[in-house]
Motif scaffolding. Structure first.
Motif, PDB file in Angstrom:
ATOM      1  N   MET A   1      21.300  48.755  16.355  1.00  0.00           N
ATOM      2  CA  MET A   1      20.798  48.794  16.401  1.00  0.00           C
ATOM      3  C   MET A   1      19.660  49.505  14.859  1.00  0.00           C
ATOM      4  N   GLU A   2      18.267  48.659  14.250  1.00  0.00           N
ATOM      5  CA  GLU A   2      18.044  49.738  12.933  1.00  0.00           C
ATOM      6  C   GLU A   2      17.078  50.345  13.778  1.00  0.00           C
ATOM      7  N   GLN A   3      17.035  51.673  13.143  1.00  0.00           N
ATOM      8  CA  GLN A   3      16.823  53.218  13.522  1.00  0.00           C
ATOM      9  C   GLN A   3      15.266  53.413  12.648  1.00  0.00           C
ATOM     10  N   LEU A   4      14.300  54.551  12.817  1.00  0.00           N
ATOM     11  CA  LEU A   4      13.367  54.897  12.267  1.00  0.00           C
ATOM     12  C   LEU A   4      13.514  56.040  11.447  1.00  0.00           C
ATOM     13  N   PRO A   5      12.119  56.054  10.374  1.00  0.00           N
ATOM     14  CA  PRO A   5      12.698  57.139   9.611  1.00  0.00           C
ATOM     15  C   PRO A   5      12.518  58.484  10.200  1.00  0.00           C
ATOM     16  N   ASP A   6      12.697  60.008  10.365  1.00  0.00           N
ATOM     17  CA  ASP A   6      12.375  60.764  11.123  1.00  0.00           C
ATOM     18  C   ASP A   6      11.439  60.959  11.499  1.00  0.00           C
ATOM     19  N   ILE A   7      11.037  61.128  12.542  1.00  0.00           N
ATOM     20  CA  ILE A   7       9.754  61.108  13.232  1.00  0.00           C
ATOM     21  C   ILE A   7       8.596  62.987  13.380  1.00  0.00           C
ATOM     22  N   ALA A   8      10.202  63.596  12.734  1.00  0.00           N
ATOM     23  CA  ALA A   8       9.978  64.938  12.873  1.00  0.00           C
ATOM     24  C   ALA A   8       9.098  65.702  12.501  1.00  0.00           C
ATOM     25  N   PRO A   9       8.703  65.070  10.818  1.00  0.00           N
ATOM     26  CA  PRO A   9       7.476  65.839  10.115  1.00  0.00           C
ATOM     27  C   PRO A   9       6.073  65.403  10.674  1.00  0.00           C
ATOM     28  N   PHE A  10       5.628  63.876  11.439  1.00  0.00           N
ATOM     29  CA  PHE A  10       5.001  63.300  12.137  1.00  0.00           C
ATOM     30  C   PHE A  10       3.997  64.577  12.852  1.00  0.00           C
ATOM     31  N   LYS A  11       5.405  64.314  13.925  1.00  0.00           N
ATOM     32  CA  LYS A  11       4.685  65.704  14.649  1.00  0.00           C
ATOM     33  C   LYS A  11       5.006  67.284  14.707  1.00  0.00           C
ATOM     34  N   LEU A  12       5.156  67.483  13.320  1.00  0.00           N
ATOM     35  CA  LEU A  12       4.731  68.414  13.137  1.00  0.00           C
ATOM     36  C   LEU A  12       3.268  68.919  11.908  1.00  0.00           C
ATOM     37  N   ARG A  13       3.237  67.870  11.769  1.00  0.00           N
ATOM     38  CA  ARG A  13       1.500  67.445  11.154  1.00  0.00           C
ATOM     39  C   ARG A  13       0.460  67.404  12.290  1.00  0.00           C
ATOM     40  N   LEU A  14       1.199  66.282  13.260  1.00  0.00           N
ATOM     41  CA  LEU A  14       0.251  66.758  14.928  1.00  0.00           C
ATOM     42  C   LEU A  14       0.000  67.992  15.182  1.00  0.00           C
ATOM     43  N   ASP A  15       1.133  69.057  15.251  1.00  0.00           N
ATOM     44  CA  ASP A  15       0.854  70.186  15.918  1.00  0.00           C
ATOM     45  C   ASP A  15      -0.021  70.802  15.448  1.00  0.00           C
ATOM     46  N   GLU A  16      -0.177  70.975  13.337  1.00  0.00           N
ATOM     47  CA  GLU A  16      -1.050  71.560  13.011  1.00  0.00           C
ATOM     48  C   GLU A  16      -2.395  71.001  13.438  1.00  0.00           C
ATOM     49  N   LEU A  17      -2.643  69.665  13.121  1.00  0.00           N
ATOM     50  CA  LEU A  17      -4.270  69.243  13.797  1.00  0.00           C
ATOM     51  C   LEU A  17      -4.362  69.939  15.097  1.00  0.00           C
ATOM     52  N   ASP A  18      -4.024  69.931  16.004  1.00  0.00           N
ATOM     53  CA  ASP A  18      -3.606  70.098  16.940  1.00  0.00           C
ATOM     54  C   ASP A  18      -4.480  71.514  17.213  1.00  0.00           C
ATOM     55  N   ALA A  19      -3.585  72.169  16.434  1.00  0.00           N
ATOM     56  CA  ALA A  19      -4.010  73.553  16.314  1.00  0.00           C
ATOM     57  C   ALA A  19      -5.044  73.941  15.563  1.00  0.00           C
ATOM     58  N   GLN A  20      -5.796  72.923  14.503  1.00  0.00           N
ATOM     59  CA  GLN A  20      -7.286  72.996  13.948  1.00  0.00           C
ATOM     60  C   GLN A  20      -8.137  72.786  15.190  1.00  0.00           C
ATOM     61  N   MET A  21      -8.063  71.550  15.896  1.00  0.00           N
ATOM     62  CA  MET A  21      -8.849  71.739  16.482  1.00  0.00           C
ATOM     63  C   MET A  21      -9.658  72.509  17.479  1.00  0.00           C
ATOM     64  N   SER A  22      -8.262  73.163  18.008  1.00  0.00           N
ATOM     65  CA  SER A  22      -8.648  73.920  19.379  1.00  0.00           C
ATOM     66  C   SER A  22      -9.297  75.350  18.353  1.00  0.00           C
ATOM     67  N   ALA A  23      -9.766  74.981  17.101  1.00  0.00           N
ATOM     68  CA  ALA A  23     -10.253  76.591  16.300  1.00  0.00           C
ATOM     69  C   ALA A  23     -11.978  76.409  16.783  1.00  0.00           C
ATOM     70  N   PRO A  24     -12.308  77.227  17.167  1.00  0.00           N
ATOM     71  CA  PRO A  24     -13.862  78.159  17.654  1.00  0.00           C
ATOM     72  C   PRO A  24     -14.443  77.189  16.643  1.00  0.00           C
ATOM     73  N   ASP A  25     -13.969  77.257  14.838  1.00  0.00           N
ATOM     74  CA  ASP A  25     -15.622  77.058  13.927  1.00  0.00           C
ATOM     75  C   ASP A  25     -15.207  75.830  14.220  1.00  0.00           C
ATOM     76  N   PHE A  26     -14.219  75.063  14.974  1.00  0.00           N
ATOM     77  CA  PHE A  26     -13.631  73.710  14.201  1.00  0.00           C
ATOM     78  C   PHE A  26     -14.929  72.969  13.821  1.00  0.00           C
ATOM     79  N   TYR A  27     -15.797  72.917  14.525  1.00  0.00           N
ATOM     80  CA  TYR A  27     -17.163  71.955  14.460  1.00  0.00           C
ATOM     81  C   TYR A  27     -18.026  72.180  13.883  1.00  0.00           C
ATOM     82  N   GLN A  28     -18.055  73.096  13.379  1.00  0.00           N
ATOM     83  CA  GLN A  28     -18.931  73.846  12.248  1.00  0.00           C
ATOM     84  C   GLN A  28     -19.651  72.882  10.792  1.00  0.00           C
TER      85      GLN A  28
END
Length: 376
Positions: A1-28
């Motif tokens: 079966m054909e595989q996909l490119p590594d998903i790890a960088p995308f998961k890492l970027r999602l974690d970074e965005l989740d951290a930004q969105m949880s910051a108290p001043d995110f919506y300023q």
């Protein structure tokens, strides 16, 4: 079966965005918050689709194992065999969806667009065809609910244009029109031709993503601004005031002129809009040359030396030389019905990016720059 490119960088970027969105001043900063939220949603959907892809792969493996097991219950084997085609179809679809989501979007896709149409070789006939293309793109924009705002124009006595520059505002304008850049060739009998001979003329089209002041810093000391009396149609108010504006950007030698408005300030503002867009396009092209792949992409950047398309009126034929597309519906095309062309160009662009992402050689439509001649 054909595989996909590594998903790890995308998961890492999602974690970074989740951290930004949880910051108290995110919506300023509402604009930045909206951009981050959109990217977070897209990444989450990508990872969910990747999980579904992997799960479907496991289900296919289990079904294949069951079908091959001589000791398995015959009814279960029959059921597993019947499910396999649908599982394979689902996995193929998920794979394409995931790969498409992994392809980074053009950051300018959502921008408004400045279009510049200029008559090339062919004299009056080229000017008339420049007017025809302006009308075609205007109709297309209107059909999509976009707004067309003239910026600058230089007309001819026969009703054509030596040059016309206009701004199109709306949703994803640049994404839809960016492949229109290049040389458009027309073959037809001009209205001035007494012997019925077919003439060939050319018009250049430039498609520029609209630049904002935050995108391009322009030092006022690098500008040479001159004003003069506007000429041509427009009434006494235009002809008796120094309203025409010409801006020279000294570092690049770019010159922008605008004289359509009676107000010098409005003409200057419009000229600056065009200048910023040209400088942004220049900057993007330089970045592509520096960092992009060694050969240009299938669709290309629409350099002005390229002949990308031929409009053959005697044979009712349009040919896009980059992808080998031929249509026999010129009247509809000239009325703004260009969706089929744009969709085909976007599809080829996606397929090439898709091939690069999966490490395969692209084998789609030939894209020799400048294109092959159509049969005349």
């Amino acid at each position: 079966m054909e595989q996909l490119p590594d998903i790890a960088p995308f998961k890492l970027r999602l974690d970074e965005l989740d951290a930004q969105m949880s910051a108290p001043d995110f919506y300023q900063n509402p604009r930045k918050a909206a951009d981050v939220s959109r990217e977070q949603q897209k990444l989450k959907a990508l990872i969910d689709d990747h999980i579904a892809f992997e799960k479907t792969g496991l289900e296919i493996t289990e079904a294949q194992t069951l079908v091959k097991d001589p000791a398995a219950d015959p009814d279960l084997k029959e059921l597993a065999a019947a499910e396999l085609p649908e599982l394979e179809r689902k996995r193929t679809q998920l794979r394409e969806t995931v790969l498409e989501s992994m392809i980074p979007p053009d950051p300018s896709d959502s921008r408004n667009t400045v279009m510049e149409i200029r008559a090339g070789t062919g004299g009056d006939e080229a000017s008339l065809f420049a007017g025809d293309l302006f009308r075609m793109y205007t109709r297309y924009a209107e059909n999509r609910g976009w707004r067309v705002q003239p910026m600058s124009s230089s007309g001819t006595e026969r009703g054509g244009y030596k040059e016309v520059i206009f701004l199109i505002t709306g949703q994803d304008v640049y994404r839809q029109l960016k492949f229109e850049s290049g040389v458009h060739r027309v073959q037809r009998i001009p209205v001035t031709e007494a012997n019925g001979r077919i003439h060939t003329s050319t018009v250049t089209v430039a498609v520029l993503p609209e630049a904002e002041e935050v995108d391009i810093h322009i030092d006022p000391q690098e500008l040479e601004i001159t004003v003069s009396r506007a000429s041509g149609p427009g009434g006494q108010g235009v002809n008796t005031t120094d309203s025409a504006v010409q801006i020279l950007h000294k570092p690049t030698g770019l010159i922008v002129q605008c004289a359509d408005e009676r107000s010098q300030l409005k003409n200057k503002a419009r000229a600056m809009t065009v200048l910023r867009s040209r400088l942004l396009k220049l900057k993007e092209d330089e970045e592509r040359e520096k960092y992009a792949e060694h050969r240009r992409s299938q669709i290309g950047t629409g350099g002005r030396s390229e002949r990308i398309r031929t409009y053959n009126f005697p044979q009712n034929r349009l040919t896009d030389h980059r992808i080998g597309l031929t249509l026999y519906s010129l009247p509809q095309v000239m009325e703004g019905d260009i969706d089929e062309i744009i969709t085909a160009l976007q599809r080829v662009d996606f397929e090439e990016k898709f091939a690069r992402l999966t490490g395969k050689e692209y084998t789609g439509p030939s894209a020799t720059r400048g294109g092959a001649d159509d049969e005349d």
